[in-house]
Design a protein around this motif. Structure first.
Motif, PDB file in Angstrom:
ATOM      1  N   LEU A 119       1.008  -0.984   0.289  1.00 57.43           N
ATOM      2  CA  LEU A 119       0.234  -0.351   0.109  1.00 57.43           C
ATOM      3  C   LEU A 119       0.933   1.099  -0.341  1.00 57.43           C
ATOM      4  O   LEU A 119       0.353   2.781  -0.111  1.00 57.43           O
ATOM      5  CB  LEU A 119      -0.877  -0.281   1.567  1.00 57.43           C
ATOM      6  N   ARG A 120       2.198   0.940   0.502  1.00 58.06           N
ATOM      7  CA  ARG A 120       3.154   1.838   0.151  1.00 58.06           C
ATOM      8  C   ARG A 120       4.191   2.503  -1.612  1.00 58.06           C
ATOM      9  O   ARG A 120       3.615   3.188  -1.542  1.00 58.06           O
ATOM     10  CB  ARG A 120       4.351   2.445   1.491  1.00 58.06           C
ATOM     11  N   GLN A 121       3.182   2.130  -1.987  1.00 56.79           N
ATOM     12  CA  GLN A 121       3.490   2.043  -3.534  1.00 56.79           C
ATOM     13  C   GLN A 121       2.225   2.589  -4.270  1.00 56.79           C
ATOM     14  O   GLN A 121       1.695   2.899  -3.527  1.00 56.79           O
ATOM     15  CB  GLN A 121       4.171   0.705  -4.248  1.00 56.79           C
ATOM     16  N   PRO A 122       2.984   3.466  -5.237  1.00 60.10           N
ATOM     17  CA  PRO A 122       2.032   4.202  -6.048  1.00 60.10           C
ATOM     18  C   PRO A 122       1.028   3.175  -6.585  1.00 60.10           C
ATOM     19  O   PRO A 122       1.089   2.055  -7.336  1.00 60.10           O
ATOM     20  CB  PRO A 122       2.306   4.803  -7.612  1.00 60.10           C
ATOM     21  N   LEU A 148      -4.703   3.121   2.659  1.00 59.16           N
ATOM     22  CA  LEU A 148      -5.645   3.010   1.691  1.00 59.16           C
ATOM     23  C   LEU A 148      -6.381   3.521   1.480  1.00 59.16           C
ATOM     24  O   LEU A 148      -7.245   4.239   0.276  1.00 59.16           O
ATOM     25  CB  LEU A 148      -6.659   1.338   2.518  1.00 59.16           C
ATOM     26  N   ALA A 149      -6.770   4.701   2.232  1.00 63.14           N
ATOM     27  CA  ALA A 149      -7.866   6.152   1.898  1.00 63.14           C
ATOM     28  C   ALA A 149      -6.973   7.111   1.249  1.00 63.14           C
ATOM     29  O   ALA A 149      -7.338   8.003   0.415  1.00 63.14           O
ATOM     30  CB  ALA A 149      -7.857   7.170   3.267  1.00 63.14           C
ATOM     31  N   THR A 172     -11.083   4.240  14.385  1.00 61.59           N
ATOM     32  CA  THR A 172     -11.722   4.773  13.129  1.00 61.59           C
ATOM     33  C   THR A 172     -12.480   5.701  12.197  1.00 61.59           C
ATOM     34  O   THR A 172     -10.700   5.155  11.428  1.00 61.59           O
ATOM     35  CB  THR A 172     -11.437   6.388  14.033  1.00 61.59           C
ATOM     36  N   PRO A 173     -12.851   4.944  11.089  1.00 59.77           N
ATOM     37  CA  PRO A 173     -12.119   5.034   8.876  1.00 59.77           C
ATOM     38  C   PRO A 173     -11.643   6.009   9.026  1.00 59.77           C
ATOM     39  O   PRO A 173     -12.045   7.326   9.880  1.00 59.77           O
ATOM     40  CB  PRO A 173     -13.204   4.109   9.181  1.00 59.77           C
ATOM     41  N   PRO A 174     -11.740   6.279   7.487  1.00 63.64           N
ATOM     42  CA  PRO A 174     -11.295   7.738   7.079  1.00 63.64           C
ATOM     43  C   PRO A 174     -12.687   9.230   7.022  1.00 63.64           C
ATOM     44  O   PRO A 174     -13.506   7.662   6.559  1.00 63.64           O
ATOM     45  CB  PRO A 174     -10.397   7.499   6.076  1.00 63.64           C
ATOM     46  N   ALA A 175     -12.562   9.533   7.029  1.00 61.03           N
ATOM     47  CA  ALA A 175     -13.598  10.662   7.245  1.00 61.03           C
ATOM     48  C   ALA A 175     -14.578   9.808   5.546  1.00 61.03           C
ATOM     49  O   ALA A 175     -15.909  10.531   5.990  1.00 61.03           O
ATOM     50  CB  ALA A 175     -13.732  11.989   6.791  1.00 61.03           C
TER      51      ALA A 175
END
Length: 203
Positions: A119-122, A148-149, A172-175
């Motif tokens: 997930l840290r790659q483009p 992931l956000a 808490t998930p992303p907004a």
């Protein structure tokens, strides 16, 4: 006859997965008991794919912490277009590839890499559905939700499925993620989020 039945049992040190719906319904697949793999139970899978029944056809799926492949393979069986299965354990990655060959499936990619590194790659093309079933009590969701956000991983209106321990606080998930469904089964709390402008209220 007894010998034949014994031959169908998983070998020592191996687990067995049964696909419960779709084109490969009732197919049984083997996987090594490596990396603490904990397949999503059949009843939970049935509930999840009932939630997603109108969104699977042709979808691009990402199965993080793929393990036995219970979620990614079930999605492909039920009509997903493609699936990327990510697991850092070489033995599990090899078993996933072998099971895809056994199913004569060329619609999936197996990535043997840590989920965080992946997930840290483009990102490439965004995914429609993401499955995430990380090891419990290791703080994975606090690390991975922000990754992931980032733009590009999940399409607007896509879905994220998450499993976590039921006796812990809900991360808490992303907004931009809206809780769509949530249930608890024993030690597991499982949740489905809708992402972005396509969110809709829980019904």
């Amino acid at each position: 006859m007894a010998k034949s039945r014994a031959a169908r049992k998983p070998a020592a040190g191996a687990g067995e997965l049964r696909i419960i719906g779709g084109d490969w319904r009732s197919r049984r697949l083997r996987f090594p008991e490596a990396g603490g793999v904990r397949p999503t139970p059949a009843r939970t899978r049935e509930t999840l794919f009932n939630w997603l029944v109108y969104h699977l056809a042709g979808s691009r799926c990402l199965d993080l912490f793929a393990g036995s492949g219970a979620l990614g393979l079930e999605a492909l069986s039920r009509g997903a277009g493609t699936a990327t299965l990510v697991d850092h354990t070489p033995a599990l990655a090899q078993a996933l590839k072998a099971n895809l060959r056994a199913l004569d499936c060329d619609r999936a990619e197996v990535v043997c890499q840590s989920v965080e590194s992946y997930l840290r790659q483009p990102p490439g093309a965004p995914f429609d559905i993401v499955f995430m079933d990380p090891p419990f009590r290791q703080g994975w969701l606090d690390t991975l939700f922000p990754l992931l956000a980032q733009p590009g991983w999940i399409r607007d209106g896509g879905w994220v499925y998450v499993e976590q321990e039921s006796d812990g606080a809900t991360t808490t998930p992303p907004a931009a993620w809206q809780l769509h469904r949530q249930k608890t089964a024993g030690q597991v709390r499982y949740s489905l989020y809708r992402v972005g402008a396509g969110t809709e209220p829980q019904t």
